[in-house]
Design an enzyme around this catalytic site. Sequence first.
Site, PDB file in Angstrom:
ATOM      1  N   GLU A 172       0.829  -1.211   0.000  1.00 51.27           N
ATOM      2  CA  GLU A 172       0.000   0.000   0.000  1.00 51.27           C
ATOM      3  C   GLU A 172       0.858   1.253   0.000  1.00 51.27           C
ATOM      4  OE1 GLU A 172      -2.729  -0.893  -1.063  1.00 51.27           O
ATOM      5  OE2 GLU A 172      -4.217  -0.517   0.511  1.00 51.27           O
TER       6      GLU A 172
ATOM      7  N   THR B 273      -6.357   6.739  -4.291  1.00 47.38           N
ATOM      8  CA  THR B 273      -6.251   6.872  -2.832  1.00 47.38           C
ATOM      9  C   THR B 273      -5.258   7.969  -2.481  1.00 47.38           C
ATOM     10  OG1 THR B 273      -6.787   4.548  -2.638  1.00 47.38           O
ATOM     11  CG2 THR B 273      -5.792   5.578  -0.711  1.00 47.38           C
TER      12      THR B 273
HETATM   13  N1  LIG Z   1      -1.731  -5.129  -7.880  1.00 51.21           N
HETATM   14  C1  LIG Z   1      -2.341  -3.944  -8.012  1.00 51.21           C
HETATM   15  N2  LIG Z   1      -3.685  -3.893  -8.068  1.00 51.21           N
HETATM   16  C2  LIG Z   1      -4.331  -2.710  -8.225  1.00 51.21           C
HETATM   17  N3  LIG Z   1      -3.713  -1.518  -8.339  1.00 51.21           N
HETATM   18  C3  LIG Z   1      -2.368  -1.507  -8.283  1.00 51.21           C
HETATM   19  C4  LIG Z   1      -1.628  -2.711  -8.103  1.00 51.21           C
HETATM   20  N4  LIG Z   1      -0.312  -2.378  -8.054  1.00 51.21           N
HETATM   21  C5  LIG Z   1      -0.237  -1.059  -8.232  1.00 51.21           C
HETATM   22  N5  LIG Z   1      -1.468  -0.509  -8.367  1.00 51.21           N
HETATM   23  C6  LIG Z   1      -1.772   0.913  -8.548  1.00 51.21           C
HETATM   24  O1  LIG Z   1      -2.485   1.354  -7.400  1.00 51.21           O
HETATM   25  C7  LIG Z   1      -3.426   2.344  -7.746  1.00 51.21           C
HETATM   26  C8  LIG Z   1      -4.785   1.871  -7.249  1.00 51.21           C
HETATM   27  O2  LIG Z   1      -4.752   1.797  -5.862  1.00 51.21           O
HETATM   28  P1  LIG Z   1      -5.676   2.737  -5.004  1.00 51.21           P
HETATM   29  O3  LIG Z   1      -5.601   4.142  -5.530  1.00 51.21           O
HETATM   30  O4  LIG Z   1      -5.320   2.499  -3.582  1.00 51.21           O
HETATM   31  O5  LIG Z   1      -7.118   2.186  -5.362  1.00 51.21           O
HETATM   32  P2  LIG Z   1      -8.014   1.154  -4.621  1.00 51.21           P
HETATM   33  O6  LIG Z   1      -8.890   1.992  -3.765  1.00 51.21           O
HETATM   34  O7  LIG Z   1      -8.829   0.492  -5.667  1.00 51.21           O
HETATM   35  O8  LIG Z   1      -7.099   0.249  -3.893  1.00 51.21           O
HETATM   36  C9  LIG Z   1      -3.410   2.465  -9.237  1.00 51.21           C
HETATM   37  O9  LIG Z   1      -2.594   3.577  -9.574  1.00 51.21           O
HETATM   38  C10 LIG Z   1      -2.720   1.182  -9.706  1.00 51.21           C
HETATM   39  O10 LIG Z   1      -1.984   1.330 -10.916  1.00 51.21           O
HETATM   40  N1  LIG Z   2      -7.936   4.465   5.006  1.00 58.08           N
HETATM   41  C1  LIG Z   2      -7.612   4.600   3.607  1.00 58.08           C
HETATM   42  C2  LIG Z   2      -8.374   3.534   2.848  1.00 58.08           C
HETATM   43  C3  LIG Z   2      -8.206   3.582   1.356  1.00 58.08           C
HETATM   44  O1  LIG Z   2      -8.987   2.560   0.783  1.00 58.08           O
HETATM   45  P1  LIG Z   2      -9.031   2.321  -0.797  1.00 58.08           P
HETATM   46  O2  LIG Z   2      -9.897   1.126  -0.973  1.00 58.08           O
HETATM   47  O3  LIG Z   2      -9.620   3.544  -1.385  1.00 58.08           O
HETATM   48  O4  LIG Z   2      -7.620   2.092  -1.235  1.00 58.08           O
HETATM   49  C4  LIG Z   2      -8.042   5.985   3.157  1.00 58.08           C
HETATM   50  O5  LIG Z   2      -9.176   6.353   3.447  1.00 58.08           O
HETATM   51  O6  LIG Z   2      -7.237   6.692   2.551  1.00 58.08           O
END
Ligand SMILES: Nc1ncnc2c1ncn2[C@@H]1O[C@H](COP(=O)(O)OP(=O)(O)O)[C@@H](O)[C@H]1O
Ligand SMILES: N[C@@H](CCOP(=O)(O)O)C(=O)O
Length: 295
Positions: A120, A168
């Site tokens: 993350e 995020t």
């Molecule tokens: N294995 C993965 N699965 C999904 N997203 C990934 C992965 N590795 C890297 N990423 C990157 O993480 C970002 C998505 O994560 P995030 O913004 O936290 O969304 P979510 O809320 O769906 O987790 C995108 O920019 C994506 O390219």
């Molecule tokens: N506590 C985090 C949770 C993010 O969850 P995601 O599913 O959007 O990756 C935040 O609120 O930033």
Amino acid sequence: MLTVRAPATSANLGSGFDVFGLALGTPADVVRVERAPETTITVTGAGSEYIPEDPAKNTVGAVAEALDAPARIRIDKGVRPSSGLGSSAASAAAAAVALNVLYDRGRTREDLVSVAAKGEAVVSGEAHADNVAPSLLGGFTVVTEDGVTQVDASVPVVACLPEISVSTRDARGVVPDSATMDEVVTTVGNAATLTVGMTRDDPDLVGRGMNDDIVTPERTKLISGYEAVREAALEAGATGVTVSGAGPGILAVCHRRDRRAIASAMVDAFDAAGVESRAYQTAISEGATLYRDGS
Ligand SMILES: Nc1ncnc2c1ncn2[C@@H]1O[C@H](COP(=O)(O)OP(=O)(O)O)[C@@H](O)[C@H]1O
Ligand SMILES: N[C@@H](CCOP(=O)(O)O)C(=O)O
């Protein structure tokens, strides 16, 4: 080859920013691993075109490094990225479970929470564990600096995912720096109510405890149609509605009898706001599942 299915998750639940999370029955990521001299990653499935295969940029690359477990890793995405449904966390959780067994590292699921959270940090800049914990452990989870507490809750939910993206990282940028004492007192009360509701599998108590006046109002501004969708879900019987994770997904808690009507009310309300969406009618569910034979 080992195969692991790890579920989507919904973090925060309003009153538990960076603390609460729950595992969803659907959707899920499926990750397959085989030993290899160095880590390679391929990604297929929902939103795979937006996900880097470079191990330095993918959440599973950080997990392989943390476990010193190089592997050929194949990710089949069921959870679209930038969804608010823990897409990046589902892959990380699945990889952590799979690589731990593949290399016989002997870590417990609880140990793997901090390992998967390193993934993350790669995408959002912070190793928040409120998505990886429920994806690994299932149920409802509470993450604090002292560790993780898990409850095998079973409450019906609808997770509605609009065809818009909110990263995020960006949504963490709108989190306020401070809160008033009144806001803190209200949030503590709501979080406590929600937690008791989870221990009783009581959708009314859980819903009552979801309100949050600190972080959520800033994030709803990033989601076109949010207020209309929330109102529609409540009218259809939802006991509580809030932003799922950092959004744009929206989570509604409910009684089972109202789930279908809530799902269609949410999709219709997004549609009226000019946004396509899909709704997952599901419930709080189990964590990552390992399949040894690769099937
Ligand atoms: N294995 C993965 N699965 C999904 N997203 C990934 C992965 N590795 C890297 N990423 C990157 O993480 C970002 C998505 O994560 P995030 O913004 O936290 O969304 P979510 O809320 O769906 O987790 C995108 O920019 C994506 O390219
Ligand atoms: N506590 C985090 C949770 C993010 O969850 P995601 O599913 O959007 O990756 C935040 O609120 O930033």
